[in-house]
Design an enzyme around this catalytic site. Sequence first.
Site, short mmCIF file in Angstrom:
data_model
loop_
_atom_site.label_atom_id
_atom_site.label_comp_id
_atom_site.label_asym_id
_atom_site.label_seq_id
_atom_site.Cartn_x
_atom_site.Cartn_y
_atom_site.Cartn_z
CB THR A 16 -1.17 0.15 1.33
OG1 THR A 16 -0.58 0.18 2.67
CG2 THR A 16 -1.65 -1.16 1.24
CG ASP A 17 -0.54 4.87 -1.80
OD1 ASP A 17 -1.72 4.55 -0.61
OD2 ASP A 17 -1.05 5.04 -2.85
CG PHE A 18 0.30 8.85 1.80
CD1 PHE A 18 -0.59 9.86 2.33
CD2 PHE A 18 0.23 8.30 -0.08
CE1 PHE A 18 -1.53 10.29 1.16
CE2 PHE A 18 0.00 9.71 -1.43
CZ PHE A 18 -0.40 10.09 -0.79
CB SER A 19 -4.31 6.65 0.65
OG SER A 19 -4.30 5.75 0.14
#
Length: 133
Positions: A16-19
């Site tokens: 995943t990314d930061f979100s």
Amino acid sequence: MSLTTTLEIRVYYEDTDFSGLVYHANYLKYFERGRTEGLRQCGFTNSDLMAREEPLVFAVRKMDLDYHLAARMDDLLTITTIVTEVKGARMIFDQKAERDGVLIASAQVIVACLTPEGRPRRIPQDVISVFND
């Protein structure tokens, strides 16, 4: 021709990314795993194909990828891989990633059959025959 295989993949934090959503490039990995495991379910591993008297490898030539919805950490995705064409030196796959039957991403992937040196070669008949049954 239509051979269908499936693979379940859990989305991990590292995907995943930061979100907390799956980073877009990771769908490429998921679809690669789907194609690799699909070949394995048909009796072929990449290492076995490389170890043949006339070794062969597959390389992505073209991919059309559509993102429909976001997948999130801890989702369980089902990667469905359908072989739609095996002809000459290419294979065409339709792939999709779903969560509980809901479409997350889809792709059409064209792969080329190559020698380890990168020259095109016809797909061997024993490989083609698996997909024509």
